[in-house]
Design a protein around this motif. Structure first.
Motif, mmCIF file in Angstrom:
data_model
loop_
_atom_site.group_PDB
_atom_site.id
_atom_site.type_symbol
_atom_site.label_atom_id
_atom_site.label_comp_id
_atom_site.label_asym_id
_atom_site.label_seq_id
_atom_site.Cartn_x
_atom_site.Cartn_y
_atom_site.Cartn_z
ATOM 1 N N THR A 154 0.810 -1.219 0.000
ATOM 2 C CA THR A 154 0.000 0.000 0.000
ATOM 3 C C THR A 154 0.844 1.270 0.000
ATOM 4 N N ILE A 155 2.160 1.143 0.098
ATOM 5 C CA ILE A 155 3.025 2.322 0.115
ATOM 6 C C ILE A 155 3.059 2.926 -1.282
ATOM 7 N N PRO A 156 2.727 4.212 -1.449
ATOM 8 C CA PRO A 156 2.757 4.826 -2.788
ATOM 9 C C PRO A 156 4.159 4.808 -3.394
ATOM 10 N N ASP A 157 4.227 4.877 -4.701
ATOM 11 C CA ASP A 157 5.521 4.833 -5.391
ATOM 12 C C ASP A 157 6.439 5.971 -4.965
ATOM 13 N N TRP A 158 5.833 7.128 -4.625
ATOM 14 C CA TRP A 158 6.655 8.290 -4.279
ATOM 15 C C TRP A 158 7.183 8.239 -2.858
ATOM 16 N N ASP A 159 6.659 7.334 -2.039
ATOM 17 C CA ASP A 159 6.950 7.322 -0.602
ATOM 18 C C ASP A 159 8.126 6.398 -0.284
ATOM 19 N N THR A 160 9.060 6.888 0.527
ATOM 20 C CA THR A 160 10.196 6.060 0.947
ATOM 21 C C THR A 160 9.952 5.396 2.291
ATOM 22 N N LEU A 161 8.697 5.378 2.766
ATOM 23 C CA LEU A 161 8.397 4.701 4.015
ATOM 24 C C LEU A 161 8.950 3.282 3.989
ATOM 25 N N SER A 162 9.703 2.926 5.019
ATOM 26 C CA SER A 162 10.291 1.593 5.089
ATOM 27 C C SER A 162 9.197 0.529 5.217
ATOM 28 N N PRO A 163 9.364 -0.611 4.571
ATOM 29 C CA PRO A 163 8.377 -1.681 4.720
ATOM 30 C C PRO A 163 8.461 -2.385 6.071
ATOM 31 N N VAL A 164 9.521 -2.076 6.862
ATOM 32 C CA VAL A 164 9.703 -2.789 8.126
ATOM 33 C C VAL A 164 9.880 -1.854 9.317
ATOM 34 N N ALA A 165 9.660 -0.554 9.129
ATOM 35 C CA ALA A 165 9.907 0.394 10.215
ATOM 36 C C ALA A 165 9.155 1.701 9.960
ATOM 37 N N PRO A 166 8.818 2.445 11.025
ATOM 38 C CA PRO A 166 8.234 3.786 10.850
ATOM 39 C C PRO A 166 9.346 4.785 10.529
ATOM 40 N N PHE A 167 9.827 4.738 9.301
ATOM 41 C CA PHE A 167 11.043 5.449 8.913
ATOM 42 C C PHE A 167 10.938 5.859 7.460
ATOM 43 N N ARG A 168 11.338 7.121 7.180
ATOM 44 C CA ARG A 168 11.447 7.544 5.779
ATOM 45 C C ARG A 168 12.544 8.593 5.638
ATOM 46 N N VAL A 169 13.008 8.769 4.406
ATOM 47 C CA VAL A 169 14.024 9.762 4.037
ATOM 48 C C VAL A 169 13.393 10.737 3.058
ATOM 49 N N VAL A 170 13.576 12.048 3.313
ATOM 50 C CA VAL A 170 12.916 13.068 2.499
ATOM 51 C C VAL A 170 13.924 14.116 2.030
ATOM 52 N N ASN A 171 13.968 14.359 0.720
ATOM 53 C CA ASN A 171 14.746 15.487 0.193
ATOM 54 C C ASN A 171 14.057 16.802 0.538
ATOM 55 N N ILE A 172 14.859 17.811 0.926
ATOM 56 C CA ILE A 172 14.336 19.174 1.019
ATOM 57 C C ILE A 172 15.238 20.053 0.162
ATOM 58 N N THR B 233 9.450 15.649 -4.887
ATOM 59 C CA THR B 233 8.087 15.139 -5.040
ATOM 60 C C THR B 233 7.524 14.641 -3.717
ATOM 61 N N GLN B 234 8.329 13.878 -2.973
ATOM 62 C CA GLN B 234 7.840 13.279 -1.731
ATOM 63 C C GLN B 234 7.487 14.350 -0.700
ATOM 64 N N LEU B 235 8.316 15.378 -0.586
ATOM 65 C CA LEU B 235 8.017 16.476 0.328
ATOM 66 C C LEU B 235 6.677 17.104 -0.032
#
Length: 337
Positions: free
Chosen positions: A245-263, A306-308
């Motif tokens: 269910t994670i969108p293509d644009w989202d870097t949400l980890s499949p195993v943790a509440p964790f993501r990386v975002v460019n600013i 895009t993710q931001l």
């Protein structure tokens, strides 16, 4: 509003973020070591401005001092931690790599340990566009591989991303990493290109331009950056039960509440155009010294934000000409020149 701990609060970005949060009504605890990497008076001026607010408290200590950090968490119980403190500077990592090991790795480990022990609601930590290293595909997207850092500074920042992911997975610690792209603006560090260029132009001394000016950067104005951080505070990562269910644009980890975002500003500007703008604001021409590419440097950076935008509805957009004008006005006022 949640109580926020900002590490590196006397630094360039930490100062601006703390100002932004205070203006919104947050209680902010600042933590800074006041190291002498650059003029400590500049750091103290920043903290003095923040201390004018009754909702700002400051602690002077090193992140490597686990006892001091633990005591702060025990006393203040911050609900949100924005970890910005680090040994900064790509080029200085060639001269003093040990300071990066101690500040960026050991210091970050201590922050992770305290965030785990005191069950912080959201940990946000600064990484850098330098982790993209030898990548040539642009704009840089967060899902690109970042396994080939070109400087020890970038290597330490990539390491903190990996460390943070492991803690997010093991302890269900909601964590957002952000990768900054060439941040600039008033109250900037003296080792930053804009500061050096303005100083050289106003003092009529030569400025050094690497790769003979064939450099491109995604210049991000500091108030745009901190606005992005502020919005990400509310975008708390949540562990998913169904990675599909994670969108293509989202870097949400499949195993943790964790993501990386460019600013970043999602634009690349040629360095010589940036210098032209500084010249216009200073009212004089630079004495330009063109040099070869410096070791560990890259010819271009450019963020895919895009993710931001998808997470917050926001994309940094301050034109570099406007940001340069604000910086030069601050510089002239600060140094009365």
């Amino acid at each position: 509003m949640p109580k926020v701990l900002v590490t590196g609060s006397a630094g360039f970005i930490g100062f601006h973020l703390s100002q932004h949060l205070l203006a919104e009504g947050f209680d902010v605890i600042g933590f800074d070591a006041m190291t002498d990497y650059y003029d400590v008076n500049l750091k103290r001026r920043r903290h003095a401005m923040l201390l004018q607010s009754p909702r700002f408290n400051a602690v002077e200590a090193r992140l490597e001092d686990m006892a001091a950090l633990t005591a702060l968490f025990e006393r203040e119980r911050p609900e949100v931690v924005v970890h910005l403190a680090a040994q900064a500077g790509v080029r200085y990592s060639l001269e003093n790599p040990r300071s990066y090991l101690e500040s960026n790795l050991i210091g970050t480990f201590n922050v992770l340990e305290c965030a785990r022990e005191f069950a912080v609601g959201h940990l946000l930590m600064a990484s850098t566009s330098s982790v993209y290293g030898a990548n040539t595909q642009m704009p840089f997207g967060e899902k690109q591989q970042t396994d080939h850092p070109l400087t020890f500074y970038a290597a330490t920042k990539k390491s903190t991303e990996i460390m943070a992911h492991s803690y997010a997975h093991l302890w269900s610690l909601p964590t957002t990493m952000f990768r900054f792209f060439t941040v600039y603006g008033p109250w900037g560090r003296p080792d930053m290109a804009l500061y050096k260029f303005a100083k050289g132009i106003l003092e009529n001394t030569p400025i050094e331009i690497y790769n003979h000016g064939e450099m491109y950067r995604d210049f991000t104005y500091v108030t745009d950056l901190v606005h992005g951080i502020r919005l990400l505070i509310d975008a708390v990562p949540v562990r998913t039960d169904d990675p599909a269910t994670i969108p293509d644009w989202d870097t949400l980890s499949p195993v943790a509440p964790f993501r990386v975002v460019n600013i970043g500003n999602s634009d690349k500007v040629k360095l010589t155009d940036f210098i032209d703008s500084i010249e216009r604001e200073c009212g004089r021409k630079a004495i330009r010294t063109y040099l070869d590419m410096q070791k560990g440097d890259v010819p271009a950076t450019w963020a895919d934000a895009t993710q931001l935008r998808e997470l917050t509805g926001y994309t940094p957009a301050t034109p570099f000409t406007q940001g340069v004008r604000a910086f030069v006005a601050w510089y002239r006022d600060y140094f009365a020149c």
